[in-house]
Design a protein around this motif. Structure first.
Motif, mmCIF file in Angstrom:
data_model
loop_
_atom_site.group_PDB
_atom_site.id
_atom_site.type_symbol
_atom_site.label_atom_id
_atom_site.label_comp_id
_atom_site.label_asym_id
_atom_site.label_seq_id
_atom_site.Cartn_x
_atom_site.Cartn_y
_atom_site.Cartn_z
ATOM 1 N N LEU A 19 29.279 54.600 8.890
ATOM 2 C CA LEU A 19 29.243 56.051 9.083
ATOM 3 C C LEU A 19 27.906 56.629 8.630
ATOM 4 C CD1 LEU A 19 32.833 57.145 7.960
ATOM 5 C CD2 LEU A 19 31.959 56.864 10.278
ATOM 6 N N CYS A 20 27.341 56.090 7.560
ATOM 7 C CA CYS A 20 26.032 56.569 7.087
ATOM 8 C C CYS A 20 24.948 56.332 8.128
ATOM 9 C CB CYS A 20 25.656 55.868 5.777
ATOM 10 S SG CYS A 20 26.714 56.265 4.375
ATOM 11 N N ALA A 50 24.782 63.708 0.252
ATOM 12 C CA ALA A 50 25.029 65.069 -0.223
ATOM 13 C C ALA A 50 23.835 65.978 0.073
ATOM 14 C CB ALA A 50 25.328 65.058 -1.721
ATOM 15 N N VAL A 51 22.627 65.479 -0.176
ATOM 16 C CA VAL A 51 21.415 66.256 0.116
ATOM 17 C C VAL A 51 21.310 66.523 1.608
ATOM 18 C CG1 VAL A 51 18.891 66.162 0.131
ATOM 19 C CG2 VAL A 51 20.150 65.497 -1.922
ATOM 20 N N PHE A 52 21.575 65.511 2.418
ATOM 21 C CA PHE A 52 21.520 65.683 3.866
ATOM 22 C C PHE A 52 22.483 66.770 4.335
ATOM 23 C CE2 PHE A 52 24.138 64.594 7.571
ATOM 24 C CZ PHE A 52 23.236 64.877 8.581
ATOM 25 N N ALA A 53 23.739 66.699 3.873
ATOM 26 C CA ALA A 53 24.750 67.656 4.324
ATOM 27 C C ALA A 53 24.382 69.079 3.927
ATOM 28 C CB ALA A 53 26.118 67.271 3.758
ATOM 29 N N ALA A 54 23.970 69.272 2.677
ATOM 30 C CA ALA A 54 23.625 70.611 2.198
ATOM 31 C C ALA A 54 22.427 71.186 2.958
ATOM 32 C CB ALA A 54 23.334 70.571 0.702
ATOM 33 N N ALA A 55 21.374 70.370 3.124
ATOM 34 C CA ALA A 55 20.171 70.852 3.807
ATOM 35 C C ALA A 55 20.453 71.154 5.274
ATOM 36 C CB ALA A 55 19.052 69.817 3.685
ATOM 37 N N THR A 56 21.304 70.358 5.911
ATOM 38 C CA THR A 56 21.632 70.594 7.316
ATOM 39 C C THR A 56 22.370 71.910 7.489
ATOM 40 O OG1 THR A 56 21.751 68.215 7.739
ATOM 41 C CG2 THR A 56 22.826 69.656 9.326
ATOM 42 N N LEU A 57 23.334 72.182 6.632
ATOM 43 C CA LEU A 57 24.082 73.441 6.738
ATOM 44 C C LEU A 57 23.167 74.637 6.500
ATOM 45 C CD1 LEU A 57 27.367 72.405 4.880
ATOM 46 C CD2 LEU A 57 27.090 72.825 7.333
ATOM 47 N N LEU A 58 22.240 74.524 5.559
ATOM 48 C CA LEU A 58 21.308 75.616 5.298
ATOM 49 C C LEU A 58 20.351 75.838 6.468
ATOM 50 C CD1 LEU A 58 20.412 74.990 1.538
ATOM 51 C CD2 LEU A 58 21.767 76.878 2.479
ATOM 52 N N THR A 59 20.057 74.777 7.215
ATOM 53 C CA THR A 59 19.139 74.895 8.349
ATOM 54 C C THR A 59 19.671 75.860 9.402
ATOM 55 O OG1 THR A 59 18.382 72.620 7.994
ATOM 56 C CG2 THR A 59 17.917 73.588 10.143
ATOM 57 N N ALA A 60 20.985 75.943 9.520
ATOM 58 C CA ALA A 60 21.581 76.852 10.512
ATOM 59 C C ALA A 60 21.288 78.316 10.205
ATOM 60 C CB ALA A 60 23.094 76.630 10.579
ATOM 61 N N LEU A 61 20.848 78.635 8.982
ATOM 62 C CA LEU A 61 20.573 80.022 8.599
ATOM 63 C C LEU A 61 19.121 80.417 8.806
ATOM 64 C CD1 LEU A 61 22.562 80.074 5.210
ATOM 65 C CD2 LEU A 61 23.378 80.758 7.479
ATOM 66 N N THR A 62 18.270 79.496 9.210
ATOM 67 C CA THR A 62 16.836 79.774 9.313
ATOM 68 C C THR A 62 16.523 80.668 10.502
ATOM 69 O OG1 THR A 62 16.496 77.735 10.576
ATOM 70 C CG2 THR A 62 16.183 77.623 8.195
ATOM 71 N N THR A 63 15.380 81.362 10.382
ATOM 72 C CA THR A 63 14.974 82.289 11.443
ATOM 73 C C THR A 63 13.540 82.050 11.905
ATOM 74 O OG1 THR A 63 14.315 83.926 9.771
ATOM 75 C CG2 THR A 63 16.554 84.093 10.658
ATOM 76 N N GLY A 64 12.932 80.972 11.474
ATOM 77 C CA GLY A 64 11.563 80.692 11.881
ATOM 78 C C GLY A 64 11.212 79.231 11.713
ATOM 79 N N LEU A 99 28.725 69.415 8.804
ATOM 80 C CA LEU A 99 30.120 69.142 8.466
ATOM 81 C C LEU A 99 30.434 67.652 8.600
ATOM 82 C CD1 LEU A 99 31.902 72.197 10.131
ATOM 83 C CD2 LEU A 99 31.378 71.837 7.704
ATOM 84 N N VAL A 100 29.821 67.013 9.575
ATOM 85 C CA VAL A 100 29.966 65.554 9.691
ATOM 86 C C VAL A 100 29.433 64.882 8.435
ATOM 87 C CG1 VAL A 100 29.145 63.513 10.920
ATOM 88 C CG2 VAL A 100 29.938 65.496 12.210
ATOM 89 N N GLY A 101 28.292 65.378 7.926
ATOM 90 C CA GLY A 101 27.740 64.835 6.694
ATOM 91 C C GLY A 101 28.681 64.999 5.515
ATOM 92 N N VAL A 102 29.338 66.147 5.416
ATOM 93 C CA VAL A 102 30.294 66.378 4.331
ATOM 94 C C VAL A 102 31.455 65.388 4.418
ATOM 95 C CG1 VAL A 102 31.967 68.024 3.387
ATOM 96 C CG2 VAL A 102 29.703 68.820 4.099
ATOM 97 N N ALA A 103 31.965 65.175 5.630
ATOM 98 C CA ALA A 103 33.076 64.241 5.807
ATOM 99 C C ALA A 103 32.678 62.819 5.415
ATOM 100 C CB ALA A 103 33.552 64.277 7.266
ATOM 101 N N ILE A 104 31.464 62.420 5.784
ATOM 102 C CA ILE A 104 31.002 61.074 5.439
ATOM 103 C C ILE A 104 30.803 60.932 3.932
ATOM 104 C CG2 ILE A 104 29.052 59.482 5.674
ATOM 105 C CD1 ILE A 104 28.808 60.432 8.557
#
Length: 463
Positions: free
Chosen positions: A31-32, A97-111, A186-191
């Motif tokens: 899965l990783c 954990a770092v991957f999942a958190a950073a990926t979710l935060l990326t969805a909030l970016t505007t530039g 979310l896939v990262g969180v599940a893994i």
């Protein structure tokens, strides 16, 4: 079997078949690798919509594509020594954990700037996980199954990329790029949950480090009941303690030639893989292919990769690890040449790209297989991670080259013609390494490994 005296955990693993406990651990490792392949395809499918939303050019969007690849390289360099010191499982868990958190935060970016910085952090997480996954897999399965098992696990990379190629373009078209990013997070969180629940620490690491004795006892008894108990003393490798800095050991005799050929060859291979994986959707879009055609072609590239990765380990067992990669490179070069000169036909391209993906992805996996069996346990995570880190330099170059080639208007035919160069470099490196080591791994004498001078090239059968 009663456990008395000193127990060699490798012997316990080798004399038993793979059990459910090990298979569960391998599934977590798979899965990783799947999520890494999924993440690689994201930027390529988001590029067109990001350009439209933010009003930027292809050149201005380049950092958004290459920063994630740069993070993969940096993560690989850092993670190896950390894995050899703190444990494979520990680094893998933090990395996901770092991957999942950073990926979710990326969805909030505007530039582009914020997007690129978070993609860099995302890459750091994934880059740190892969070499430790490779080391853990190698140290968890019987020696006779190492090569085949690593290859099957690494088939998760093109499998994840294939899932991304099938799903992401339609998610982006229907719900936008932010939704696609959130789903990846979310896939990262599940893994991460699976890793925390199912992934054990490497038994070879536990034995050599002398840590968590009871955990190692549980590992052995799960594989072979009665093979260990609370009073068992576990054997350590004779090279468990070194005075030299682990990275310096990679360039000492007799490892030096193997290390350098692995680094250069893997860089060339990953240049090819990431140029095609990252920019193929954009190049096909520019050539006027429909969304359905693009999804089909990019999916077939990855499906071919899944099949190639699944069988490359078995082929390396039968034909020899280096010879197999040279022959596969020749076939891959032939496919790239045919794509460059063939008339535009979706059906013909589908066949050629399928075979090309089978070759390029399996060559990448073959390099991983060789690197995981080339280094001793005490520096395996370091050796594997620095090989992976060097390969990520090729990945960054591939992503950057794709940006440059797309900016100057080269079509996909010309790009595939240029791929002949890195494919040839990768094949040449395997020719050199194969001739030097003859499909056998070097076994440094202790004085050389400890930094006290050169040692002759003694070998043992690889795997």
């Amino acid at each position: 079997m009663s456990a008395t005296g000193t127990v060699d955990v490798r012997a316990v693993i080798d004399r038993n078949p793979l059990g459910r406990f090990q298979l569960a651990a391998l599934f977590a490792c798979l899965l990783c690798i799947v999520v890494d392949g999924l993440e690689v395809t994201v930027a390529g499918f988001l590029a067109t919509q990001l350009k439209a939303d933010w009003g930027v050019t292809t050149a201005q969007l380049a950092p958004a594509v290459t920063s994630g690849l740069a993070g993969l390289g940096l993560g690989s360099f850092v993670a190896g020594p950390l894995g050899d010191r703190f444990g494979r499982r520990t680094v893998i868990a933090w990395s996901i954990a770092v991957f999942a958190a950073a990926t979710l935060l990326t969805a909030l970016t505007t530039g582009v700037l914020a997007f690129s910085l978070l993609r860099l952090v995302t890459g750091l997480g994934l880059g740190a996980s892969m070499p430790n996954v490779a080391a853990l897999v190698t140290e968890t399965v019987p020696t006779r199954r190492r090569r085949t098992t690593v290859a099957i696990i690494w088939a998760g990379f093109p499998a994840g990329a294939a899932i991304g190629a099938l799903a992401i373009p339609f998610v982006v078209a229907g719900a936008g790029w932010r939704t696609a990013i959130v789903l990846c997070g979310l896939v990262g969180v599940a893994i991460l949950v699976v890793v925390l629940v199912r992934l054990p620490e490497s038994p070879r690491f536990l034995a050599n480090s002398g840590r968590d004795h009871e955990r190692l006892v549980r590992f052995c008894t799960r594989i072979e009941p009665g093979s260990a108990h609370s009073g068992t003393v576990f054997a350590r490798e004779t090279t468990a303690r070194t005075r030299a800095y682990p990275i310096a050991l990679l360039l000492k005799r007799p490892l030096r030639t193997g290390t350098l050929t692995l680094w250069l060859g893997y860089m060339a291979v990953m240049f090819t893989v990431y140029l095609t994986n990252t920019w193929l959707p954009y190049l096909f879009t520019a050539a006027g292919f429909s969304t359905g055609e693009i999804s089909l072609l990019t999916t077939l590239l990855q499906v071919g990769g899944v099949i190639g990765c699944a069988v490359i380990g078995l082929l390396q067992e039968r034909t020899g690890p280096h010879r197999t990669l040279v022959l596969t490179s020749i076939l891959g070069a032939a496919m790239a040449l045919l794509i460059a000169v063939s008339p535009r036909s979706t059906l013909l391209l589908a066949v050629l790209i399928f075979v090309l993906g089978m070759c390029t992805n399996s060559i990448s996996t073959g390099y991983t297989v060789i690197s995981t069996t080339f280094y001793p346990t005490t520096i395996r995570s370091t050796g594997t991670s620095w090989t992976a880190g060097m390969s990520r330099a090729g990945a960054v170059a591939g992503g950057g080259a794709g940006t440059a080639l797309a900016s100057i208007g080269l079509g996909f035919q010309q790009v595939f013609l240029l791929l002949l160069v890195p494919i040839a470099i990768g094949a040449l490196c395997m020719v050199v390494k194969g001739r030097v080591y003859r499909d056998r791994v070097p076994v440094p004498h202790s004085p050389a490994l400890l930094g006290d001078g050169p040692a002759p090239l003694t070998t043992t059968k690889e795997g």
